[in-house]
Design an enzyme around this catalytic site. Sequence first.
Site, short mmCIF file in Angstrom:
data_model
loop_
_atom_site.label_atom_id
_atom_site.label_comp_id
_atom_site.label_asym_id
_atom_site.label_seq_id
_atom_site.Cartn_x
_atom_site.Cartn_y
_atom_site.Cartn_z
CE1 TYR A 1 16.59 -11.88 -15.60
CE2 TYR A 1 14.27 -12.49 -15.72
CZ TYR A 1 15.26 -11.63 -15.29
OH TYR A 1 14.92 -10.51 -14.57
CG HIS B 1 4.83 -15.18 -35.90
ND1 HIS B 1 4.06 -16.03 -36.65
CD2 HIS B 1 4.24 -15.13 -34.68
CE1 HIS B 1 3.06 -16.49 -35.93
NE2 HIS B 1 3.15 -15.96 -34.72
NE ARG C 1 -2.40 -16.29 -34.19
CZ ARG C 1 -2.82 -15.33 -33.35
NH1 ARG C 1 -3.80 -14.53 -33.73
NH2 ARG C 1 -2.27 -15.17 -32.18
#
Length: 843
Positions: free
Chosen positions: A134, A89, A43
Amino acid sequence: MARRGSQAPPPPPDFEENIIDVDVSEEMRGSYLEYAYSVIYSRALPDARDGLKPVQRRILYSMNDMGLRPDRGHVKCARVVGEVMGKLHPHGDSAIYDAMVRLAQPWAMRMPLVDGHGNFGSLGGDDMPAAMRYTEARLSREAMQLVATIDEDTVDFRPNYDGQEQEPEVLPAAFPNLLVNGASGIAVGMATNMAPHNLGEVVAAARHLLERPDATLDDLMRFVPGPDLPTGGKIVGLDGIRDAYATGRGTFRTRATTHIEDVSARRKGIVVTELPYAVGPERVKAKIKELVNAKKLNGIADLKDLTDRNVGLRLVIEIKNGFHPEAVLAQLYKLTPMEETFGINNVTLVDGQPRTLGLRELLQVYVDHRLNVVRRRSAFRRRKREERLHLVDGLLVALLNIDAVIAVIRESDDSSAAKQALIDRFELSEIQAQYILDTPLRRLTRFDKLELEKEQDQLRREIAELTALLESDAKLRRLVAKELAAVAKEFATPRRTVLIEDNGETKSAAAVPLEVPDDPTLVLLSSTGLLARTPDASPLSAEGGRSAHDVLVAVVPSTARGQVGAVTSDGRMIRVEVIDLPILPPSASPPSLAGGAPITEYIELAAGERVVGLGAIADTGGGLALGTEQGVVKRVVPEFPGNRDDFEVITLKDGDRVVGAVQLGSEDEHLVFMTTDAQLLHFPASIVRPQGRPAGGMAGIKLAADARVLWFGAVDPSRTSRVITVSGSAAALDGTQTGALKIADFAEYPAKGRATGGVRSHRFLKGEDTLILAWAGPAPVKATAPNGQSITLPEDLGRRDGSGEKLHRAIATVGGPIGPTADPGEADADAAGEAAELGGKVE
């Protein structure tokens, strides 16, 4: 109730409780170590080879797999996040989207890897990005260089979290992404914080390491002098950078880029155009308002944020009358985020292990990775061509024996028998026989035979080239270096961050007086476009220190509250307020312009226009002399008309431009023209009568056809002076040739009349047809390379019309000492090495 004749079911067996005693400390230790391992390796830390964290690598790989390339349309980010989370992931959509947003932010990444469409936040995180439903995205052109050739067996793949998909362990990475874009992350017990760098500089260092594997850190720092932050700004103090490049850890200070200008008729203001890395304008404004309200910061009348998408960052800090803007600026640097400290901690994964690496080690890991990628790619391509050649060979056998092949097929009972018959009859492999059977008859024409023979020859050549490449480490390194150069040529951009040596020029507000006395001063302009002023007008002798990365091109006397004019190639003189220029500390005597500011902070230039010199507003002796590319010379005593900030100091003909402007100390100095066809002409300045501002000058040198003036300046004939010429080819691309250098004594060139052709200053050898650099001035002469490093020039002087000696490195600037000194020809080499310089540079 059991039915009649049936037996009741047996009772359930007795189960005993199985309780295992576990040591809590051991369980916590084991669980914590597993968690720490997952955070470190899966990570938080980037891989040193491609510079990506796992989530970033998975985003780029998935987008490439989805076909979201720069020539395709944008798609919703939610679709990308879902694809990454569902296949590769399993850590939540918010983590994936946050990483994707950062990859698209040009103020966070030196080279953004995601081309975002929509609201992806703002500088400093003052505005949050819009939700993923968006926004839209696709891969950037730069990101395609990271995933290119991934389908050619260039990297290893591994199973994903559930074993149903495959993901790359690392990307091929055609450029050193870790150094270019930097990285930051907090793991367990360790963290990484790496600064971004300039692509062109990093690639140059990597190519140097490929060519010279034993290169030292100092060698590489000639190419990578320091970080190049996406938001620009200034880095003050380079010692911490040197420590970071050597050990992997260090700190440096980043400072906002500012300039002082008139914001109204009676008030000055500090205009901030660039902020330190990761600092947003909202944070700066909030801190300034807090300090003003607490009466800890004085002298600020107003604060306006004029930032928009067209002009970029622009914070205007209006200064109250009676306060010195430089004193207020020093307080802003001291008390607000306009100056921040950046701590470098180069912790990265190397062979699965976290390591702290310096600059050389980071470049070495990348170079080794790229060599392995190109080696595997070449082996893959050779294998594919060998497979194709095998099929082509079989098909050509069939074409040569087409009748027999057809007969064998017709006589066979089925396809299996036909294949075996072909194998036995024509000694084909099973793959070749099957390919012949699968080939339509329309492919077996005479034209196809010619095409196949041509393809066969081409495949054999390519296989031989790939084999030679795989068997030669030198050829492999040259190919990697060539590919890196191609990437840099396409994507490299100019440096944004200015590097400044920490020479103590930062002063507290108390050290800068509110009322600046109108003391004599010298205004200095360097070859890299830095402006500064000295605290007094004492002469610049040859015994002081000098800038190792720059030379001076103009020194003009003035006063602290006076004005000077910057002369441009378009024939304009632009007013510059001396009080606004940074002051060089007295300890830098004579000056190193590391504390200077770019001239573009004080004047605006048109496209293609550049500053060629400085001029005094009032007459200081011989006036201002100008020389143009078409051989025109002019002397003028400039005076600013009215309140205009700029005016034409010479009327130029169409296609002409000013190549040099020099402030004369007296009329006894000689004006010097040097042309591209190696002609040198000098004559006393006194024979050029001064003219008014609108005049177009007079003939200075007679030019041959296709020749132009390369350099114009002034030389004091009473001093020992040198003439530097570097020859080359006009057909060569800029920056690709080093040229041949010749140094001659200026006294060997006889003075001639104005408007004559001069004398030859350099004899061209085969392949040479032009001068690429020329300069004349007092000895001793120093030179610098394009990267700023000093170049040792030969001591031997050549004949005035002799040919030069081939240079091993290109020269960007040359210069000599400034001011009244003893004959520099008698100075020793050590004293000459410390000389302040007045120079010229390649156009």
